[in-house]
Design a protein around this motif. Structure first.
Motif, short mmCIF file in Angstrom:
data_model
loop_
_atom_site.label_atom_id
_atom_site.label_comp_id
_atom_site.label_asym_id
_atom_site.label_seq_id
_atom_site.Cartn_x
_atom_site.Cartn_y
_atom_site.Cartn_z
N ARG A 73 -4.15 -20.46 36.69
CA ARG A 73 -5.46 -21.03 35.08
C ARG A 73 -6.66 -19.50 34.41
O ARG A 73 -6.20 -18.87 33.86
N PHE A 74 -7.14 -19.80 35.14
CA PHE A 74 -8.53 -19.24 35.04
C PHE A 74 -8.88 -18.03 35.95
O PHE A 74 -10.02 -17.64 35.83
N ARG A 75 -8.05 -17.50 36.67
CA ARG A 75 -8.14 -16.18 38.33
C ARG A 75 -9.73 -16.35 38.66
O ARG A 75 -10.15 -15.36 38.55
N THR A 76 -10.08 -17.97 38.98
CA THR A 76 -11.77 -18.03 39.83
C THR A 76 -12.05 -19.48 40.18
O THR A 76 -10.95 -19.91 40.37
N PHE A 77 -12.12 -19.34 41.05
CA PHE A 77 -12.98 -20.25 42.04
C PHE A 77 -14.11 -20.78 41.75
O PHE A 77 -14.44 -21.89 42.13
N ARG A 78 -15.04 -20.76 40.62
CA ARG A 78 -15.81 -20.50 39.52
C ARG A 78 -16.05 -22.26 38.89
O ARG A 78 -15.37 -21.62 37.97
N ASP A 79 -16.14 -23.02 39.47
CA ASP A 79 -16.30 -24.25 38.23
C ASP A 79 -16.57 -23.84 37.24
O ASP A 79 -16.36 -24.91 36.28
N ALA A 80 -17.64 -23.67 37.32
CA ALA A 80 -18.53 -23.80 36.27
C ALA A 80 -17.46 -22.57 34.60
O ALA A 80 -18.53 -22.57 33.92
N SER A 81 -16.78 -21.96 35.28
CA SER A 81 -16.16 -21.30 34.44
C SER A 81 -14.98 -21.81 34.42
O SER A 81 -13.66 -21.17 33.72
N SER A 82 -13.94 -23.08 34.94
CA SER A 82 -13.13 -23.61 34.59
C SER A 82 -12.56 -25.51 34.88
O SER A 82 -13.06 -25.88 33.73
N PHE A 83 -12.82 -25.94 36.28
CA PHE A 83 -13.42 -27.36 35.76
C PHE A 83 -13.72 -27.63 37.18
O PHE A 83 -13.79 -27.47 38.21
N ASP A 84 -14.26 -29.24 37.21
CA ASP A 84 -14.93 -29.43 38.02
C ASP A 84 -13.50 -29.67 39.64
O ASP A 84 -12.36 -30.54 39.38
N HIS A 85 -13.29 -28.78 40.91
CA HIS A 85 -12.54 -28.83 41.54
C HIS A 85 -12.18 -30.19 42.48
O HIS A 85 -10.94 -30.66 42.71
N GLY A 86 -13.44 -30.98 42.24
CA GLY A 86 -13.45 -32.02 42.83
C GLY A 86 -12.23 -33.53 42.04
O GLY A 86 -11.71 -33.65 42.81
N ALA A 87 -13.50 -33.17 41.10
CA ALA A 87 -12.60 -34.23 40.22
C ALA A 87 -10.74 -34.02 39.79
O ALA A 87 -10.47 -34.72 39.68
N GLU A 88 -10.81 -32.91 39.71
CA GLU A 88 -9.64 -32.44 39.22
C GLU A 88 -8.40 -32.36 40.37
O GLU A 88 -7.36 -32.98 40.26
N SER A 89 -9.04 -32.40 41.94
CA SER A 89 -8.13 -32.70 43.00
C SER A 89 -8.00 -34.28 42.59
O SER A 89 -6.90 -34.40 43.63
N GLY A 90 -8.81 -34.73 42.53
CA GLY A 90 -8.83 -36.76 42.70
C GLY A 90 -7.74 -37.03 41.80
O GLY A 90 -7.31 -37.94 41.83
N ARG A 91 -8.01 -36.29 40.43
CA ARG A 91 -7.19 -36.75 39.31
C ARG A 91 -5.28 -35.81 39.99
O ARG A 91 -4.42 -36.75 39.19
N LEU A 92 -4.59 -35.32 40.32
CA LEU A 92 -3.78 -34.60 40.65
C LEU A 92 -3.28 -35.65 41.50
O LEU A 92 -2.26 -36.19 41.67
N ALA A 93 -3.71 -35.85 42.48
CA ALA A 93 -3.68 -36.38 43.83
C ALA A 93 -3.10 -38.23 42.93
O ALA A 93 -2.29 -38.73 43.88
N GLU A 94 -3.98 -38.13 41.60
CA GLU A 94 -3.49 -40.14 41.31
C GLU A 94 -2.12 -39.46 40.68
O GLU A 94 -1.16 -40.40 40.86
N ALA A 95 -2.33 -38.51 39.41
CA ALA A 95 -0.76 -38.19 38.85
C ALA A 95 -0.29 -37.71 39.36
O ALA A 95 1.43 -38.52 38.91
N ASP A 96 0.03 -36.90 40.97
CA ASP A 96 1.58 -36.59 41.00
C ASP A 96 1.98 -37.40 42.46
O ASP A 96 2.29 -36.77 43.46
#
Length: 249
Positions: A73-96
């Motif tokens: 989606r963002f072509r980056t590893f930089r959370d400040a330019s995309s999303f907090d990858h820890g929080a989003e990983s937790g959300r995906l772990a639950e949602a999926d």
């Protein structure tokens, strides 16, 4: 399907055929399995009980679950330019439904470890086990990120690994102060690659397990990182202080 097999299939489903994108997708898949391996080593060294060991494996496997979406989606590893990858990983772990086989308490503890692994501080944990899992994943992640840097720096061919920061060869005062004060450096204040790499010296003060500290020393991770910063006069002092701290602990 075993969770590891499911994860491999998930990671590979994002491949695009564009090597500039796919190399970073493969990098994150490899990193995940290396973090899993390091987490196992740490847990063996810390003699964690079998149930905690299994939960640690799960948290390590899923800690960067959202990185693939982040790259696409963002072509980056930089959370400040995309999303907090820890929080989003937790959300995906639950949602999926990655954690559906776990009890409510186990799911809570694994999610805490995933969500908090990339934060400046772990923070207050909902249980002793949750805090232990977060520390294990955090330590394993740091160890393998050093491996990634040490592989990448000689080629210097993937600027996204260092957030495409400028390659000016000075360390910013804010970053220098944070390392000397043994506190995490603010990524938003990093102006160049030297800031980004020097900030990793502080990680030696932020390890949660004796096994991880032993690994840092035995593998000479700080010294190997310092070899790429020999032209920055402040670095030897920072490295020596961090090395001494590891030995004292």
């Amino acid at each position: 399907m075993k969770l590891q097999d499911r994860f491999a299939r998930y990671a590979q489903s994002f491949l695009t055929g564009d090597e500039n994108v796919d190399r970073n997708l493969r990098l994150k898949e490899e990193h995940t399995f290396c973090v899993l391996k390091e987490a196992r080593t740490i847990m063996q060294g810390e003699a964690v009980p079998p149930e905690t060991f299994l939960l640690g494996e799960t948290a390590a496997l899923l800690h960067d679950l959202s990185r693939f979406e982040q790259i696409i989606r963002f072509r980056t590893f930089r959370d400040a330019s995309s999303f907090d990858h820890g929080a989003e990983s937790g959300r995906l772990a639950e949602a999926d439904h990655w954690l559906d086989d776990l009890s409510a308490d186990a799911r809570r503890d694994v999610l805490f470890a995933i969500v908090r692994h990339n934060q400046m501080m772990i923070g207050d944990a909902p249980s002793l086990r949750a805090g232990q899992l977060a520390g294990i994943v955090r330590d394993a992640d740091k160890i393998d990120i050093f491996r990634v840097f040490l592989q990448y720096l000689p080629q210097n061919d993937d600027p996204e690994i260092t957030f495409s920061l400028a390659n000016t060869r000075t360390v910013s005062p804010e970053i220098l102060a944070a390392i000397r004060e043994k506190r995490p450096a603010d990524h938003a204040k990093m102006k160049n690659v030297v800031d980004f790499l020097a900030a990793k010296i502080q990680w030696a003060y932020d390890l949660n397990t004796a096994t991880a500290r032993k690994i840092f020393l035995e593998r000479g991770l700080l010294k190997k990182l310092g070899a790429f910063l020999t032209d920055v006069p402040e670095i030897p002092e920072l490295l020596q202080a961090a090395e001494n701290d590891l030995k004292q602990k």
